[in-house]
Design an enzyme around this catalytic site. Structure first.
Site, mmCIF file in Angstrom:
data_model
loop_
_atom_site.group_PDB
_atom_site.id
_atom_site.type_symbol
_atom_site.label_atom_id
_atom_site.label_comp_id
_atom_site.label_asym_id
_atom_site.label_seq_id
_atom_site.Cartn_x
_atom_site.Cartn_y
_atom_site.Cartn_z
ATOM 1 N N SER A 245 0.835 -1.210 0.000
ATOM 2 C CA SER A 245 0.000 0.000 0.000
ATOM 3 C C SER A 245 0.867 1.257 0.000
ATOM 4 C CB SER A 245 -0.889 0.011 1.250
ATOM 5 O OG SER A 245 -1.270 -1.297 1.580
ATOM 6 N N PHE A 246 2.086 1.135 0.548
ATOM 7 C CA PHE A 246 2.888 2.370 0.710
ATOM 8 C C PHE A 246 4.259 2.272 0.066
ATOM 9 C CE2 PHE A 246 -0.377 3.910 3.300
ATOM 10 C CZ PHE A 246 -0.844 2.837 4.053
ATOM 11 N N SER A 247 4.501 1.187 -0.678
ATOM 12 C CA SER A 247 5.846 1.041 -1.265
ATOM 13 C C SER A 247 5.803 0.112 -2.470
ATOM 14 C CB SER A 247 6.805 0.435 -0.222
ATOM 15 O OG SER A 247 6.355 -0.877 0.121
ATOM 16 N N LYS B 221 13.338 -0.723 -2.056
ATOM 17 C CA LYS B 221 11.971 -0.381 -1.649
ATOM 18 C C LYS B 221 11.823 1.123 -1.800
ATOM 19 C CE LYS B 221 8.950 -1.616 2.192
ATOM 20 N NZ LYS B 221 8.930 -2.378 3.453
ATOM 21 N N SER C 150 18.292 -6.481 0.927
ATOM 22 C CA SER C 150 18.755 -7.764 0.358
ATOM 23 C C SER C 150 17.781 -8.227 -0.729
ATOM 24 C CB SER C 150 18.792 -8.856 1.424
ATOM 25 O OG SER C 150 19.226 -8.391 2.651
ATOM 26 N N TYR C 151 18.327 -8.837 -1.760
ATOM 27 C CA TYR C 151 17.502 -9.437 -2.821
ATOM 28 C C TYR C 151 17.481 -10.942 -2.609
ATOM 29 C CZ TYR C 151 16.298 -11.239 -7.486
ATOM 30 O OH TYR C 151 15.724 -11.921 -8.539
ATOM 31 N N ASP D 34 3.371 -8.446 11.267
ATOM 32 C CA ASP D 34 2.745 -8.720 9.961
ATOM 33 C C ASP D 34 3.384 -9.934 9.299
ATOM 34 O OD1 ASP D 34 2.080 -6.825 6.882
ATOM 35 O OD2 ASP D 34 0.940 -8.412 7.916
ATOM 36 N N ASP E 174 9.810 -7.062 5.505
ATOM 37 C CA ASP E 174 8.740 -6.104 5.792
ATOM 38 C C ASP E 174 8.561 -5.845 7.289
ATOM 39 O OD1 ASP E 174 5.456 -5.349 4.411
ATOM 40 O OD2 ASP E 174 6.855 -4.230 5.662
HETATM 41 N N1 464 Z 1 7.615 -5.200 1.913
HETATM 42 C C1 464 Z 1 8.931 -5.477 1.732
HETATM 43 O O1 464 Z 1 9.785 -5.036 2.478
HETATM 44 N N2 464 Z 1 9.210 -6.303 0.696
HETATM 45 C C2 464 Z 1 10.461 -6.770 0.304
HETATM 46 C C3 464 Z 1 11.671 -6.327 0.895
HETATM 47 C C4 464 Z 1 12.884 -6.853 0.449
HETATM 48 C C5 464 Z 1 12.878 -7.821 -0.573
HETATM 49 C C6 464 Z 1 11.661 -8.252 -1.140
HETATM 50 C C7 464 Z 1 10.446 -7.723 -0.691
HETATM 51 C C8 464 Z 1 11.953 -9.206 -2.105
HETATM 52 C C9 464 Z 1 10.925 -9.915 -2.887
HETATM 53 C C10 464 Z 1 11.249 -10.780 -4.059
HETATM 54 C C11 464 Z 1 10.346 -11.106 -5.040
HETATM 55 C C12 464 Z 1 11.001 -11.919 -5.977
HETATM 56 C C13 464 Z 1 10.412 -12.495 -7.197
HETATM 57 C C14 464 Z 1 9.249 -11.931 -7.712
HETATM 58 C C15 464 Z 1 8.701 -12.502 -8.876
HETATM 59 C C16 464 Z 1 9.294 -13.585 -9.516
HETATM 60 C C17 464 Z 1 10.451 -14.125 -8.957
HETATM 61 C C18 464 Z 1 11.065 -15.314 -9.624
HETATM 62 O O2 464 Z 1 10.405 -16.030 -10.365
HETATM 63 N N3 464 Z 1 12.352 -15.558 -9.390
HETATM 64 C C19 464 Z 1 13.027 -16.607 -10.164
HETATM 65 C C20 464 Z 1 13.341 -17.780 -9.292
HETATM 66 N N4 464 Z 1 12.265 -18.766 -9.355
HETATM 67 C C21 464 Z 1 11.549 -18.777 -8.058
HETATM 68 C C22 464 Z 1 10.548 -19.948 -7.964
HETATM 69 C C23 464 Z 1 11.175 -21.285 -8.314
HETATM 70 C C24 464 Z 1 11.890 -21.216 -9.648
HETATM 71 C C25 464 Z 1 12.879 -20.069 -9.688
HETATM 72 C C26 464 Z 1 11.041 -13.583 -7.821
HETATM 73 C C27 464 Z 1 12.291 -12.084 -5.528
HETATM 74 N N5 464 Z 1 12.441 -11.380 -4.341
HETATM 75 C C28 464 Z 1 13.378 -9.353 -2.098
HETATM 76 O O3 464 Z 1 14.030 -10.115 -2.808
HETATM 77 N N6 464 Z 1 13.895 -8.493 -1.179
#
Ligand code: 464
Length: 294
Positions: free
Chosen positions: A19-21, A38, A89-90, A134, A152
């Site tokens: 909702s905010f990011s 983010k 981090s990713y 959450d 989060d």
């Molecule tokens: N509210 C928050 O703070 N949200 C955040 C914060 C940090 C953060 C965050 C969210 C992340 C979310 C995220 C989402 C994804 C992602 C989104 C959509 C598709 C995929 C994807 O398909 N990746 C390829 C790897 N696949 C994954 C499934 C099995 C086969 C191989 C990854 C990777 N990481 C992240 O990596 N780091």
């Protein structure tokens, strides 16, 4: 070190939207390293009175630093006239919710392993006086090596001494609804109080969902979901693992003080000792079990 700016990164796909990011995949042009950035719109944050939440998320991430393997790390923050940027981090393998949508539910071995990593993360967080508030599969990520990463902290609460006293009117007024409907605990709905045990309720909901593929409290509206939570109206699907069922039943308890782990001298001995974790070496969980039939 020079303060970073958006032009230090190449922004890629959207990883998640709240909702905010909005969270983007981004590559640092100097190191080629990948991060999740983010991005928060200042005007929206101010309009929705979420400034305190943003400041708290930054404070909590600063407290956590890189001292726990189970939480996203905040590397840098910077801003431009319109937006705030958190470089985090990713986690290459996405979130648990997406995985559940792909494969319905996790194997009982994966459920046990990831519940164990989540408990180790909660021990770390709660021992530092922080409640997440959450927790849900969407906020649990799989790193490239398939270890869990909790994210989060935007709804987190830093417990202070006064928080352990009874609720007072001001606190009730101040605390608006926090969290996500299906995972919110009864006490957060009735007297807007939340403490460590609110995360234990969410843990119960998460175990139920990763074992069965569905949430325990479901309904056509938030109101209906809240009614089911307050009346503890849920049941287990046919074939739900019997030992996991016992653990969920000991966490989804209306009275927070009666939840498994709530009265542990040392967190969370009574969770670690539950039969669901029989044979688990808590000092070394080993590598994550294979997620796919290879
Ligand atoms: N509210 C928050 O703070 N949200 C955040 C914060 C940090 C953060 C965050 C969210 C992340 C979310 C995220 C989402 C994804 C992602 C989104 C959509 C598709 C995929 C994807 O398909 N990746 C390829 C790897 N696949 C994954 C499934 C099995 C086969 C191989 C990854 C990777 N990481 C992240 O990596 N780091």
């Amino acid at each position: 070190v020079r303060k970073r700016t958006p032009s230090d990164y190449i922004f890629g796909k959207v990883l998640g939207e709240g909702s905010f990011s909005t969270v983007y995949l981004a590559k640092d042009i100097h190191t080629n390293k990948e991060y999740a950035i983010k991005v928060l719109e200042k005007a929206h944050i101010i309009r929705e009175k979420k400034t305190e939440n943003v400041m708290r998320e930054k404070e909590v991430l600063r407290i956590l630093g890189n001292s726990s393997p189970y939480f996203v790390r905040l590397y840098w923050t910077f801003q431009d006239p319109e937006r705030l940027y958190f470089v985090l981090s990713y986690a290459k393998n996405g979130d648990v919710l997406s995985q559940l949508e792909k494969q319905q539910c996790l194997s009982i071995e994966c459920a046990r392993y990831y519940t164990s990593e989540l408990i180790l993360g909660l021990e770390f967080l709660h021992d530092r006086g922080i409640v997440h508030r959450d927790l849900k599969p969407e906020n649990l990520l799989f790193q490239e090596n398939w270890h869990l990463l909790i994210t989060d902290l935007g709804s987190a609460k830093i417990m202070t001494d006064c928080d352990n006293e009874n609720d007072d009117f001001d606190k009730r007024r101040r605390n608006s609804f926090v969290g996500t409907a299906q995972f919110v605990s009864p006490e957060m709905l009735t007297d807007t109080s939340s403490s460590y045990e609110s995360d234990l309720w969410a843990l119960g909901c998460i175990i139920y969902q990763i074992v069965s593929g569905v949430m325990p409290f479901r309904g056509g509206s938030e109101y209906l979901v809240f009614q089911k939570i307050l009346k503890l109206l849920y049941d287990f699907p046919e074939g739900f693992d019997r030992v996991a069922k016992d653990l969920v039943e000991k966490l989804l308890v209306i009275d927070p003080r009666q939840r498994l782990g709530a009265n542990d001298e040392k967190r969370y001995t009574s969770l670690r000792d539950h039969a669901f974790f029989n044979g688990q070496n808590w000092d070394d969980l080993g590598p994550p079990p294979a997620m796919f039939d290879t």
